[in-house]
Design an enzyme around this catalytic site. Structure first.
Site, PDB file in Angstrom:
ATOM      1  N   LYS A  90       5.738 102.854  27.703  1.00  0.00           N
ATOM      2  CA  LYS A  90       5.259 102.641  26.334  1.00  0.00           C
ATOM      3  C   LYS A  90       6.318 103.088  25.317  1.00  0.00           C
ATOM      4  O   LYS A  90       7.281 103.783  25.688  1.00  0.00           O
ATOM      5  CB  LYS A  90       3.959 103.435  26.120  1.00  0.00           C
ATOM      6  CG  LYS A  90       4.114 104.942  26.285  1.00  0.00           C
ATOM      7  CD  LYS A  90       2.767 105.648  26.363  1.00  0.00           C
ATOM      8  CE  LYS A  90       2.940 107.143  26.539  1.00  0.00           C
ATOM      9  NZ  LYS A  90       1.652 107.816  26.811  1.00  0.00           N
ATOM     10  N   ARG A 129      -9.811 112.413  23.747  1.00  0.00           N
ATOM     11  CA  ARG A 129      -9.016 111.428  23.030  1.00  0.00           C
ATOM     12  C   ARG A 129      -9.638 110.051  23.285  1.00  0.00           C
ATOM     13  O   ARG A 129     -10.340 109.545  22.446  1.00  0.00           O
ATOM     14  CB  ARG A 129      -7.558 111.514  23.497  1.00  0.00           C
ATOM     15  CG  ARG A 129      -6.598 110.760  22.627  1.00  0.00           C
ATOM     16  CD  ARG A 129      -5.150 111.027  23.009  1.00  0.00           C
ATOM     17  NE  ARG A 129      -4.746 110.414  24.268  1.00  0.00           N
ATOM     18  CZ  ARG A 129      -3.497 110.409  24.730  1.00  0.00           C
ATOM     19  NH1 ARG A 129      -2.535 111.030  24.050  1.00  0.00           N
ATOM     20  NH2 ARG A 129      -3.193 109.835  25.872  1.00  0.00           N
ATOM     21  N   TYR A 138      23.254 115.051  -1.112  1.00  0.00           N
ATOM     22  CA  TYR A 138      22.179 115.086  -2.098  1.00  0.00           C
ATOM     23  C   TYR A 138      21.774 116.505  -2.464  1.00  0.00           C
ATOM     24  O   TYR A 138      21.729 117.385  -1.611  1.00  0.00           O
ATOM     25  CB  TYR A 138      20.947 114.351  -1.551  1.00  0.00           C
ATOM     26  CG  TYR A 138      21.101 112.844  -1.572  1.00  0.00           C
ATOM     27  CD1 TYR A 138      21.505 112.170  -2.716  1.00  0.00           C
ATOM     28  CD2 TYR A 138      20.824 112.103  -0.422  1.00  0.00           C
ATOM     29  CE1 TYR A 138      21.634 110.781  -2.721  1.00  0.00           C
ATOM     30  CE2 TYR A 138      20.941 110.719  -0.424  1.00  0.00           C
ATOM     31  CZ  TYR A 138      21.347 110.069  -1.572  1.00  0.00           C
ATOM     32  OH  TYR A 138      21.467 108.705  -1.577  1.00  0.00           O
ATOM     33  N   MET A 198      19.252 109.099   4.483  1.00  0.00           N
ATOM     34  CA  MET A 198      18.556 108.052   5.236  1.00  0.00           C
ATOM     35  C   MET A 198      19.492 107.397   6.250  1.00  0.00           C
ATOM     36  O   MET A 198      19.113 107.167   7.398  1.00  0.00           O
ATOM     37  CB  MET A 198      18.004 106.984   4.282  1.00  0.00           C
ATOM     38  CG  MET A 198      17.158 105.947   4.994  1.00  0.00           C
ATOM     39  SD  MET A 198      16.618 104.620   3.917  1.00  0.00           S
ATOM     40  CE  MET A 198      15.525 105.477   2.804  1.00  0.00           C
TER      41      MET A 198
HETATM   42  C1  LIG Z   1       1.863 108.753  27.887  1.00  0.00           C
HETATM   43  C2  LIG Z   1       0.886 108.884  28.981  1.00  0.00           C
HETATM   44  C3  LIG Z   1       1.296 109.253  30.275  1.00  0.00           C
HETATM   45  C4  LIG Z   1       2.692 109.725  30.596  1.00  0.00           C
HETATM   46  O1  LIG Z   1       2.816 111.074  30.245  1.00  0.00           O
HETATM   47  P1  LIG Z   1       4.184 111.882  30.514  1.00  0.00           P
HETATM   48  O2  LIG Z   1       3.862 113.267  30.111  1.00  0.00           O
HETATM   49  O3  LIG Z   1       5.209 111.247  29.659  1.00  0.00           O
HETATM   50  O4  LIG Z   1       4.487 111.729  31.970  1.00  0.00           O
HETATM   51  C5  LIG Z   1       0.350 109.218  31.285  1.00  0.00           C
HETATM   52  N1  LIG Z   1      -0.926 108.876  31.034  1.00  0.00           N
HETATM   53  C6  LIG Z   1      -1.369 108.538  29.795  1.00  0.00           C
HETATM   54  C7  LIG Z   1      -2.792 108.190  29.595  1.00  0.00           C
HETATM   55  C8  LIG Z   1      -0.477 108.555  28.727  1.00  0.00           C
HETATM   56  O5  LIG Z   1      -0.921 108.246  27.501  1.00  0.00           O
END
Ligand SMILES: *Cc1c(COP(=O)(O)O)cnc(C)c1O
Length: 366
Positions: A37, A134, A262, A311
């Site tokens: 991701k 969550r 700045y 920036m």
């Molecule tokens: C991001 C995520 C992971 C991976 O977690 P890491 O600590 O980066 O290994 C696993 N499961 C879920 C549900 C996540 O959101």
């Protein structure tokens, strides 16, 4: 074309090494889900997927669009979408992505879509909340989930999973073990009434490191693939995957009493040589690293960031460094520098890596 000279190099061999390290920790029957991701934790999810696709059972992404990008790049591996939205159901199915169904709203919406399509045995995943609070169903939703699922042969539960809240925090071991036990109890109930046994998984990177007994059928490794074990001994066995580089755009010689940047935040205490670099907070350099907190490496020497981070640029002190315009600048090329940057910016390596903006060109080194 992106001609920004600031580049992020992704080390394919290092990613393979890190994957192998985590696969070595697994039971022979435990599968690997690689989490790609957020552009593969700021790297390049498509390139990472291409590098490791033959060595993992699954990929995980957060959002549908991230999975679609992988499919459009020709990735055929199963892909779990961790946080799908109802608005994306159609594109999820069209791209053969597998949704995590985490509440009754999205479960019902997906079942309705699957009935109307109609789909047959479409792979879905059910997430339970065991304490992170969550995403996920509660254990007392099991009865109603089963009522919905047992009516439908349009979908098939591919996996049941949960996520740990504090797998990297030693003081939270009791809480974590409780999460794992509650998850096992939920799975038992689901198995009893579902009539088949989907895969189950709960561990992220730190989970694999600290709770090997809970590997179950699969583990979801993210940050570990990118070189961080959330633990110095583990990180030391992993390889650095992200190298952020730029060049010197311009050198200036300033007199004592002159200022840089700045708000005139840096005041020269002596004649000073400064280098201006084409990387700023819009590229992912936290403003907290300005004013002699953070540094870059030029010709193997540390050059402190002086004044405020702009920036698009930073200025660094190169008074004692032999260098010229056009020379290479390393922002980081080692996990320890990323950890230092994270510490000084009051964050964690996850945010440093994912914060490298899309303006920075990605280059994969094979
Ligand atoms: C991001 C995520 C992971 C991976 O977690 P890491 O600590 O980066 O290994 C696993 N499961 C879920 C549900 C996540 O959101």
């Amino acid at each position: 074309m992106n001609n920004h000279v600031t580049v992020l190099e992704i080390d394919a061999k290092a990613i393979k090494h890190n994957l192998a390290f985590f696969k070595k920790q697994l039971q022979p029957t435990t599968k690997m889900m690689a989490v790609v991701k957020a552009f593969g934790y700021g790297s390049d999810s498509i390139e990472v997927a291409k590098i490791i696709k033959d060595d993992v059972a699954y990929f995980a992404v957060a959002y549908a669009a991230e999975g679609i990008a992988l499919r459009e790049a020709g990735i055929e591996t199963p892909i779990l979408v961790l946080h799908p939205q109802i608005a994306n159901i159609d594109s999820i199915v069209k791209h053969r992505l597998e949704p995590n169904l985490y509440n009754f709203k999205i479960l019902s919406a997906f079942l309705k879509y699957a009935d109307e399509a109609p789909l047959m045995n479409y792979p879905i995943h059910i997430k339970f909340n065991t304490g992170l609070n969550r995403l996920g169903f509660w254990h007392n939703d099991i009865g109603n989930i089963l009522v919905d699922l047992k009516k439908s042969n349009n979908v098939k539960v591919q996996s049941i999973f949960s996520h740990l809240a504090a797998s990297n925090v030693a003081e939270e071991q009791d809480f974590t073990i409780n999460q794992i036990n509650n998850f096992a109890f939920i799975v038992k109930e689901m198995y009893k009434h579902l009539g088949y046994e989907p895969m189950i998984h709960i561990l992220n990177t730190s989970g694999v490191v600290n709770y090997a007994q809970a590997q179950f059928d699969m583990v979801r490794v993210g940050i570990g693939l990118y070189g961080f074990g959330n633990n110095p001994e583990v990180t030391a066995q992993l390889k650095n995957t992200h190298t952020l580089k730029t060049i010197i755009s311009q050198l200036h010689l300033i007199e004592q009493g002159e200022t840089v940047g700045y708000n005139r935040a840096f005041v020269a205490k002596r004649p000073t040589k400064t280098a201006t670099l084409p990387i700023g907070h819009a590229d992912g350099i936290s403003r907290k690293l300005g004013n002699e907190v953070g540094f870059v490496v030029i010709n193997n020497q540390k050059a402190m960031i002086i004044g405020n981070v702009c920036m698009d640029m930073i200025m660094v002190d190169v008074t004692n460094i032999e260098c010229k315009e056009g020379d290479e600048v390393i922002v980081f090329n080692h996990q320890q520098i990323v950890e230092y940057m994270a510490y000084k910016a009051e964050t964690i390596p996850y945010e440093v890596l994912t914060g490298i903006s899309q303006r920075v060109k990605r280059i994969v080194k094979h």
